[in-house]
Design a protein around this motif. Structure first.
Motif, PDB file in Angstrom:
ATOM      1  N   ARG A 137      -1.234  -3.774  -6.043  1.00 35.37           N
ATOM      2  CA  ARG A 137      -2.531  -3.632  -6.133  1.00 35.37           C
ATOM      3  C   ARG A 137      -3.552  -4.993  -6.312  1.00 35.37           C
ATOM      4  O   ARG A 137      -4.434  -5.250  -5.616  1.00 35.37           O
ATOM      5  CB  ARG A 137      -3.039  -2.672  -7.744  1.00 35.37           C
ATOM      6  CG  ARG A 137      -4.635  -2.229  -7.599  1.00 35.37           C
ATOM      7  CD  ARG A 137      -4.764  -1.761  -8.827  1.00 35.37           C
ATOM      8  NE  ARG A 137      -3.923  -0.924  -9.330  1.00 35.37           N
ATOM      9  CZ  ARG A 137      -3.627  -0.276 -10.530  1.00 35.37           C
ATOM     10  NH1 ARG A 137      -4.762  -0.834 -11.360  1.00 35.37           N
ATOM     11  NH2 ARG A 137      -2.865   0.315 -11.008  1.00 35.37           N
ATOM     12  N   LEU A 138      -2.784  -5.740  -7.021  1.00 41.20           N
ATOM     13  CA  LEU A 138      -3.461  -7.004  -7.254  1.00 41.20           C
ATOM     14  C   LEU A 138      -3.448  -7.913  -5.483  1.00 41.20           C
ATOM     15  O   LEU A 138      -4.411  -8.474  -5.338  1.00 41.20           O
ATOM     16  CB  LEU A 138      -2.588  -8.311  -8.097  1.00 41.20           C
ATOM     17  CG  LEU A 138      -2.838  -7.811  -9.521  1.00 41.20           C
ATOM     18  CD1 LEU A 138      -1.852  -8.736 -10.414  1.00 41.20           C
ATOM     19  CD2 LEU A 138      -4.325  -8.607  -9.882  1.00 41.20           C
ATOM     20  N   LEU A 139      -2.556  -7.627  -4.769  1.00 43.75           N
ATOM     21  CA  LEU A 139      -2.407  -8.282  -3.357  1.00 43.75           C
ATOM     22  C   LEU A 139      -3.492  -7.614  -2.560  1.00 43.75           C
ATOM     23  O   LEU A 139      -4.254  -8.298  -1.887  1.00 43.75           O
ATOM     24  CB  LEU A 139      -1.076  -8.135  -2.828  1.00 43.75           C
ATOM     25  CG  LEU A 139      -0.557  -8.555  -1.606  1.00 43.75           C
ATOM     26  CD1 LEU A 139      -0.486 -10.135  -1.647  1.00 43.75           C
ATOM     27  CD2 LEU A 139       0.575  -7.970  -0.919  1.00 43.75           C
ATOM     28  N   GLN A 140      -3.601  -6.373  -2.705  1.00 46.12           N
ATOM     29  CA  GLN A 140      -4.936  -5.879  -1.910  1.00 46.12           C
ATOM     30  C   GLN A 140      -6.119  -6.193  -2.246  1.00 46.12           C
ATOM     31  O   GLN A 140      -6.973  -6.348  -1.626  1.00 46.12           O
ATOM     32  CB  GLN A 140      -4.692  -4.156  -2.333  1.00 46.12           C
ATOM     33  CG  GLN A 140      -3.655  -3.321  -1.596  1.00 46.12           C
ATOM     34  CD  GLN A 140      -3.501  -1.831  -2.104  1.00 46.12           C
ATOM     35  OE1 GLN A 140      -4.085  -1.491  -3.099  1.00 46.12           O
ATOM     36  NE2 GLN A 140      -2.345  -1.316  -1.440  1.00 46.12           N
ATOM     37  N   GLU A 141      -6.201  -6.526  -3.579  1.00 46.86           N
ATOM     38  CA  GLU A 141      -7.584  -6.814  -4.191  1.00 46.86           C
ATOM     39  C   GLU A 141      -7.725  -8.556  -3.957  1.00 46.86           C
ATOM     40  O   GLU A 141      -8.826  -9.038  -3.988  1.00 46.86           O
ATOM     41  CB  GLU A 141      -7.470  -6.627  -5.614  1.00 46.86           C
ATOM     42  CG  GLU A 141      -7.739  -5.540  -6.021  1.00 46.86           C
ATOM     43  CD  GLU A 141      -7.437  -5.240  -7.549  1.00 46.86           C
ATOM     44  OE1 GLU A 141      -7.149  -6.199  -8.173  1.00 46.86           O
ATOM     45  OE2 GLU A 141      -7.488  -4.093  -8.041  1.00 46.86           O
ATOM     46  N   GLY A 142      -6.686  -9.056  -2.988  1.00 53.95           N
ATOM     47  CA  GLY A 142      -6.741 -10.511  -2.874  1.00 53.95           C
ATOM     48  C   GLY A 142      -6.535 -11.632  -3.919  1.00 53.95           C
ATOM     49  O   GLY A 142      -6.635 -12.786  -3.359  1.00 53.95           O
ATOM     50  N   ALA A 143      -5.846 -11.193  -4.801  1.00 52.75           N
ATOM     51  CA  ALA A 143      -5.237 -12.099  -5.698  1.00 52.75           C
ATOM     52  C   ALA A 143      -4.212 -12.940  -5.180  1.00 52.75           C
ATOM     53  O   ALA A 143      -3.371 -12.480  -4.738  1.00 52.75           O
ATOM     54  CB  ALA A 143      -5.065 -11.629  -7.048  1.00 52.75           C
ATOM     55  N   GLU A 144      -4.266 -14.193  -5.729  1.00 53.96           N
ATOM     56  CA  GLU A 144      -3.189 -14.998  -4.908  1.00 53.96           C
ATOM     57  C   GLU A 144      -1.997 -15.620  -6.041  1.00 53.96           C
ATOM     58  O   GLU A 144      -0.873 -15.637  -5.910  1.00 53.96           O
ATOM     59  CB  GLU A 144      -3.715 -16.214  -4.479  1.00 53.96           C
ATOM     60  CG  GLU A 144      -4.449 -15.971  -3.259  1.00 53.96           C
ATOM     61  CD  GLU A 144      -4.700 -17.205  -2.227  1.00 53.96           C
ATOM     62  OE1 GLU A 144      -4.592 -18.343  -2.883  1.00 53.96           O
ATOM     63  OE2 GLU A 144      -5.319 -17.102  -1.186  1.00 53.96           O
ATOM     64  N   VAL A 145      -2.697 -15.489  -7.317  1.00 50.68           N
ATOM     65  CA  VAL A 145      -1.836 -15.965  -8.379  1.00 50.68           C
ATOM     66  C   VAL A 145      -2.227 -15.114  -9.680  1.00 50.68           C
ATOM     67  O   VAL A 145      -3.238 -14.911  -9.780  1.00 50.68           O
ATOM     68  CB  VAL A 145      -2.104 -17.449  -8.695  1.00 50.68           C
ATOM     69  CG1 VAL A 145      -1.591 -18.025 -10.040  1.00 50.68           C
ATOM     70  CG2 VAL A 145      -1.663 -18.510  -7.640  1.00 50.68           C
ATOM     71  N   VAL A 146      -0.985 -14.915 -10.540  1.00 54.44           N
ATOM     72  CA  VAL A 146      -1.370 -14.092 -11.766  1.00 54.44           C
ATOM     73  C   VAL A 146      -0.624 -14.657 -12.700  1.00 54.44           C
ATOM     74  O   VAL A 146       0.607 -15.382 -12.638  1.00 54.44           O
ATOM     75  CB  VAL A 146      -1.197 -12.671 -11.486  1.00 54.44           C
ATOM     76  CG1 VAL A 146       0.327 -12.207 -11.356  1.00 54.44           C
ATOM     77  CG2 VAL A 146      -1.505 -11.889 -12.615  1.00 54.44           C
ATOM     78  N   SER A 147      -1.035 -14.772 -14.150  1.00 53.93           N
ATOM     79  CA  SER A 147      -0.301 -15.327 -15.307  1.00 53.93           C
ATOM     80  C   SER A 147       0.193 -14.183 -15.872  1.00 53.93           C
ATOM     81  O   SER A 147      -0.200 -13.046 -15.902  1.00 53.93           O
ATOM     82  CB  SER A 147      -1.327 -15.878 -16.253  1.00 53.93           C
ATOM     83  OG  SER A 147      -2.013 -15.373 -16.805  1.00 53.93           O
TER      84      SER A 147
END
Lengths: 220, 220
Positions: free
Chosen positions: B32-42
């Motif tokens: 889901r994060l990838l679809q939303e365009g997030a590149e990095v997550v902690s």
DNA sequence: TAGATTGTTAATCGATTAACAATC
DNA sequence: TAGATTGTTAATCGATTAACAATC
């Protein structure tokens, strides 16, 4: 000075949720034993049937009372009766199904809920083509009628089988009109306020964790 | 002198099954994060989304490797790719459905398995009236053909939705012809030899444990 | 560099199991 | 009574969380 509710009730240490989740398994085994004509069962025998240790069974039961007789074991019929009472399985529970797509229809037609005291008494769908249809003896209502019907029919449990993106909204509405237990089939975990229970049925997660063990990890 | 397999593989302490069961959740969130365009997550951010502690996420991941960068977090796309590889979700899995009653039909028609690499490639039923029918693009085979087709189509996963009394027998046959993962919908827990995985989907148990919390226990 | 966040070790928490006195 | 099995306490096991040095 008022005592707090814990001491008023003379409660022993609170039952962990994992223990509550095992009680229905005990009910199931005892039901079968009763049908087979067994009168007494020991924690040893129950443990063998359930593939758990006898100690775990005795410990689990001890959170709720003393049901056995030393030297003899547990009366099948009495232990079953007590556990059903504790779990609320002697009551009738009115259940709503929200979402009458393919999955919702399978749930409504599934005969396995009824014997256990769960009565599917209302069905809802947002699709106007489906509203008014009769499925498994129930007329499908529109979502607009949800609040009124859930209240008037005293529905405290809902089975939610709506598209993922509508799930949280539907659950919020259900909780707002008094539902306190939700069985959710969408692949998310809806957030609810304290005191409301949610269980997710998520077969894809089950498959995805099994493939780990079918996979060769020697090169990673 | 031969080293044991654990030291040969340089394995750190074995990953607990509870951890493996959480990995698909991480895959889902990262997708889901990838679809939303997030590149990095902690781990902090992942923890908030999953309602778990950041420490648990870091610890879980540490069983499988070092995927993050200090001071920065995890690359969404890379962590997702690695976890899918670990879980075997980049492979295609051929799946058989055994039991084409109402539930089996709902499963066959459910579009949610396919996107995740699970291909329903064969269906079986014992009812002669059902054999030969086409359901969700598959011709239903008789149970007699089970062994041959499971072997020839390299089916390693089975979804079993047959009546309770036939479940253990069906599972035994499936395991005998090479199936190593079973998703079972009957209200029992089939016994299998070591190395074979079973997950049970049992909504009645879920309902029955929730009613505990809807029940007044003050008088017991 | 300073700030942020990982990976990992140690501490804590909670659940399971073993052991055994109580007692049917 | 002797034997069996419970209910419960204490010991063990395993999973989660906290803490922090390493390092990006």
């Amino acid at each position: 000075m008022a005592l707090d509710s814990a001491s008023q009730n003379q409660r022993r240490s609170a039952e962990p949720e994992v223990v509550v989740e095992r009680l229905p398994l005990y009910v199931r085994i005892l039901t079968r034993l009763l049908q087979e004509g067994a009168e007494v069962v020991s924690s040893q025998q129950l443990g063998e049937k359930l593939q758990v240790t006898p100690a775990q069974i005795r410990k689990d039961l001890s959170y709720f009372g003393r049901f056995g007789k030393q030297g003899r074991g547990y009366s099948v019929i009495h232990l079953l009766e007590r556990l059903k009472l504790i779990l609320g399985l002697n009551s009738f529970w009115n259940v709503a199904v929200v979402g009458v797509g393919r999955l919702g229809r399978a749930i409504l037609s599934y005969p396995g809920f009824t014997p256990d005291g769960f009565h599917l008494v209302a069905a809802f769908d947002s699709n106007p083509d489906v509203v008014g249809e009769t499925v498994a003896g129930l007329t499908v209502n529109s979502l607009e009628q949800l609040d009124e019907i859930v209240s008037s029919k005293k529905i405290s449990i809902a089975i939610v089988a709506v598209p993922t993106e509508h799930t949280q909204g539907v659950v919020d509405r259900l909780v707002a009109c008094g539902v306190r237990a939700v069985l959710n089939y969408a692949p998310i975990s809806p957030q609810v306020r304290e005191g409301v229970r949610v269980r997710n049925i998520d077969p894809v997660l089950s498959l995805q964790s099994m493939t780990y063990y079918l996979t060769d990890h020697s090169v990673e």
